[in-house]
Write a protein that holds these residues in place. Structure first.
Motif, PDB file in Angstrom:
ATOM      1  N   UNK A  50       7.647  -6.263  12.125  1.00 17.61           N
ATOM      2  CA  UNK A  50       7.148  -5.170  12.945  1.00 17.61           C
ATOM      3  C   UNK A  50       7.660  -3.813  12.494  1.00 17.61           C
ATOM      4  N   UNK A  51       7.421  -2.825  13.344  1.00 21.81           N
ATOM      5  CA  UNK A  51       7.810  -1.458  13.015  1.00 21.81           C
ATOM      6  C   UNK A  51       9.312  -1.278  12.949  1.00 21.81           C
ATOM      7  N   UNK A  52      10.079  -2.144  13.670  1.00 23.57           N
ATOM      8  CA  UNK A  52      11.530  -1.985  13.656  1.00 23.57           C
ATOM      9  C   UNK A  52      12.133  -2.324  12.298  1.00 23.57           C
ATOM     10  N   UNK A  53      11.325  -2.954  11.446  1.00 23.14           N
ATOM     11  CA  UNK A  53      11.814  -3.264  10.116  1.00 23.14           C
ATOM     12  C   UNK A  53      11.707  -2.109   9.139  1.00 23.14           C
ATOM     13  N   UNK A  54      11.074  -1.022   9.551  1.00 27.90           N
ATOM     14  CA  UNK A  54      10.908   0.133   8.667  1.00 27.90           C
ATOM     15  C   UNK A  54      12.184   0.964   8.669  1.00 27.90           C
ATOM     16  N   UNK A  55      12.721   1.216   7.512  1.00 23.72           N
ATOM     17  CA  UNK A  55      13.927   2.031   7.352  1.00 23.72           C
ATOM     18  C   UNK A  55      13.631   3.077   6.285  1.00 23.72           C
ATOM     19  N   UNK A  56      13.091   4.215   6.739  1.00 23.31           N
ATOM     20  CA  UNK A  56      12.655   5.245   5.790  1.00 23.31           C
ATOM     21  C   UNK A  56      13.834   5.758   4.976  1.00 23.31           C
ATOM     22  N   UNK A  57      14.959   6.004   5.651  1.00 22.63           N
ATOM     23  CA  UNK A  57      16.135   6.526   4.947  1.00 22.63           C
ATOM     24  C   UNK A  57      16.611   5.541   3.880  1.00 22.63           C
ATOM     25  N   UNK A  58      16.704   4.272   4.251  1.00 25.02           N
ATOM     26  CA  UNK A  58      17.150   3.269   3.289  1.00 25.02           C
ATOM     27  C   UNK A  58      16.197   3.137   2.115  1.00 25.02           C
ATOM     28  N   UNK A  59      14.888   3.191   2.400  1.00 23.51           N
ATOM     29  CA  UNK A  59      13.912   3.094   1.317  1.00 23.51           C
ATOM     30  C   UNK A  59      14.033   4.281   0.368  1.00 23.51           C
ATOM     31  N   UNK A  60      14.184   5.481   0.923  1.00 27.75           N
ATOM     32  CA  UNK A  60      14.275   6.671   0.074  1.00 27.75           C
ATOM     33  C   UNK A  60      15.571   6.696  -0.727  1.00 27.75           C
ATOM     34  N   UNK A  61      16.608   6.018  -0.244  1.00 27.48           N
ATOM     35  CA  UNK A  61      17.862   5.952  -0.995  1.00 27.48           C
ATOM     36  C   UNK A  61      17.784   4.961  -2.148  1.00 27.48           C
ATOM     37  N   UNK A  62      17.051   3.884  -1.971  1.00 26.02           N
ATOM     38  CA  UNK A  62      17.068   2.803  -2.954  1.00 26.02           C
ATOM     39  C   UNK A  62      15.862   2.785  -3.875  1.00 26.02           C
ATOM     40  N   UNK A  63      14.796   3.518  -3.537  1.00 23.30           N
ATOM     41  CA  UNK A  63      13.614   3.521  -4.389  1.00 23.30           C
ATOM     42  C   UNK A  63      13.934   4.217  -5.713  1.00 23.30           C
ATOM     43  N   UNK A  64      13.182   3.870  -6.749  1.00 21.74           N
ATOM     44  CA  UNK A  64      13.399   4.481  -8.054  1.00 21.74           C
ATOM     45  C   UNK A  64      13.147   5.979  -8.038  1.00 21.74           C
ATOM     46  N   UNK A  65      13.731   6.674  -9.031  1.00 20.02           N
ATOM     47  CA  UNK A  65      13.623   8.131  -9.057  1.00 20.02           C
ATOM     48  C   UNK A  65      12.174   8.592  -9.187  1.00 20.02           C
ATOM     49  N   UNK A  66      11.390   7.936 -10.000  1.00 23.29           N
ATOM     50  CA  UNK A  66      10.000   8.345 -10.159  1.00 23.29           C
ATOM     51  C   UNK A  66       9.236   8.255  -8.860  1.00 23.29           C
ATOM     52  N   UNK A  68      10.524   8.188  -5.903  1.00 26.23           N
ATOM     53  CA  UNK A  68      11.127   9.107  -4.938  1.00 26.23           C
ATOM     54  C   UNK A  68      10.493  10.497  -5.046  1.00 26.23           C
ATOM     55  N   UNK A  69      10.372  11.013  -6.264  1.00 28.59           N
ATOM     56  CA  UNK A  69       9.799  12.348  -6.433  1.00 28.59           C
ATOM     57  C   UNK A  69       8.308  12.365  -6.092  1.00 28.59           C
ATOM     58  N   UNK A  70       7.618  11.265  -6.358  1.00 29.52           N
ATOM     59  CA  UNK A  70       6.205  11.195  -5.959  1.00 29.52           C
ATOM     60  C   UNK A  70       6.086  11.250  -4.442  1.00 29.52           C
ATOM     61  N   UNK A  71       6.936  10.522  -3.720  1.00 32.80           N
ATOM     62  CA  UNK A  71       6.900  10.534  -2.259  1.00 32.80           C
ATOM     63  C   UNK A  71       7.269  11.909  -1.710  1.00 32.80           C
ATOM     64  N   UNK A  72       8.275  12.552  -2.301  1.00 30.87           N
ATOM     65  CA  UNK A  72       8.651  13.888  -1.847  1.00 30.87           C
ATOM     66  C   UNK A  72       7.525  14.891  -2.081  1.00 30.87           C
ATOM     67  N   UNK A  73       6.876  14.797  -3.237  1.00 34.21           N
ATOM     68  CA  UNK A  73       5.760  15.708  -3.530  1.00 34.21           C
ATOM     69  C   UNK A  73       4.594  15.459  -2.581  1.00 34.21           C
ATOM     70  N   UNK A  74       4.319  14.174  -2.300  1.00 33.48           N
ATOM     71  CA  UNK A  74       3.227  13.855  -1.379  1.00 33.48           C
ATOM     72  C   UNK A  74       3.516  14.384   0.018  1.00 33.48           C
ATOM     73  N   UNK A  75       4.761  14.248   0.480  1.00 36.85           N
ATOM     74  CA  UNK A  75       5.123  14.765   1.797  1.00 36.85           C
ATOM     75  C   UNK A  75       5.010  16.283   1.833  1.00 36.85           C
ATOM     76  N   UNK A  76       5.462  16.941   0.781  1.00 36.29           N
ATOM     77  CA  UNK A  76       5.396  18.401   0.710  1.00 36.29           C
ATOM     78  C   UNK A  76       3.952  18.898   0.736  1.00 36.29           C
TER      79      UNK A  76
END
Length: 330
Positions: A50-66, A68-76
């Motif tokens: 379920x939704x309680x399994x989503x950990x945005x902070x943990x995912x952004x810490x452990x995802x690869x650098x490429x 990570x920057x794609x996600x940051x650019x998409x959010x921006x």
């Protein structure tokens, strides 16, 4: 001593109920897949969390650098597009010096949003209504939060202890003292130094259960020649002697394969640069053991007498004669 004068075969150590490393009974009794992949990841999926399994902070810490920057650019870009749409909906009178309609107006609103979000403020476009001023206020606040979050994530990713501990691709059954031993190698591929390195190795395989045709998986912690080293400047060959009482005593390649044997390895160390604790995991299955072989030396000396380690030779092995008892006719 038996009546014939020969010593009875030594019984292996009792299985340790706490040595399954937390895999649990359901995982332990499964077969067909290894517990740990070579990169240390697990072959167990968690579904229907379920939704309680989503950990945005943990995912952004452990995802690869490429990624990570794609996600940051998409959010921006996404945030600026949302604010641009809000300015566009307010009509031509909301912002000064703007095109009246169409894509040109939306792009002008988008770039105004980018300037506001980044507190650039070129000045040729400004809010001309109360609603637009309120929206600029909200966007400036969101921009401050966004910059703070992005900065915190970048700092957390850079300061997070990481490692490049590399394990040999295979473990070997090599000569050791007057007998044999299980051995595998590990080295540090980072330029930073590791200290207080400790190793824990667990042998797991299926054994025949009391009921006919039944099997149960057992876990045995292996006694190591050395389970801890203080300094780790080169490489470490982890050794478990095959002596009476060892869970591997009397095992053969065929028996290990039949029992779906797996060696689970956990290493812990302290990074000397960040003083953070790091962990590394891997495993070796029966087909990843090379019998009657030994590792080739990794250490070299240059013309000036300086010692260096050739990491490309981490997994290099060479065959050795089999023990006399294993040779035909002995």
């Amino acid at each position: 001593m038996s009546a014939s004068g020969a010593e009875p075969p030594a019984r292996p150590a009792a299985p340790d109920l706490n040595a399954d490393l937390g895999l649990g009974g359901a995982v332990a009794q499964s077969s067909g897949e290894r517990f740990l992949n070579r990169d240390g990841s697990f072959n167990v999926e968690r579904r229907q969390v379920g939704l309680q399994g989503i950990n945005v902070y943990g995912e952004l810490l452990t995802v690869g650098w490429g990624r990570f920057f794609v996600l940051m650019a998409a959010a921006y870009l996404g945030l600026n597009a949302v604010f641009a749409a809000a300015y566009d909906v307010m009509g031509p009178s909301a912002l000064s010096a703007m095109p009246g309609h169409g894509l040109a107006r939306f792009l002008a609103c988008f770039f105004f949003s980018v300037q506001t979000f980044g507190t650039i403020g070129f000045g040729h476009v400004y809010p001309a209504s109360l609603a637009a001023n309120l929206m600029v206020t909200v966007e400036a606040f969101v921009g401050l939060l966004g910059v703070a979050l992005a900065t915190g994530l970048l700092f957390a990713r850079f300061s997070r202890p990481t490692h490049r501990l590399r394990f040999s691709e295979r473990a070997v059954i090599a000569p050791y003292q007057d007998g044999q031993a299980l051995m595998f190698r590990v080295t540090n591929a980072h330029r930073t130094q590791l200290v207080d390195l400790s190793a824990e190795v667990t042998f797991s395989h299926f054994e025949q259960a009391s009921e006919p045709g039944g099997r149960t998986r057992r876990f045995y912690p292996l006694a190591l020649e050395r389970h801890r080293v203080t300094f780790f400047p080169t490489s470490w060959t982890i050794v478990h002697a095959l002596v009476p009482g060892s869970p591997l005593w009397g095992q053969t390649p065929q028996s290990l394969a039949a029992g779906e044997a797996e060696l689970l390895v956990v290493l812990r160390a302290t990074d000397d640069a960040s003083h953070g604790q790091i962990h590394a995991r891997t495993s070796y299955r029966a087909d990843e053991l090379r019998w009657n072989a030994r590792f080739r030396p990794m250490h070299r000396t240059d013309e000036a007498g300086h010692l260096w380690v050739d990491l490309s030779r981490l997994s290099d092995t060479e065959p050795v004669p089999a023990p006399a008892a294993d040779r035909p006719g002995q």
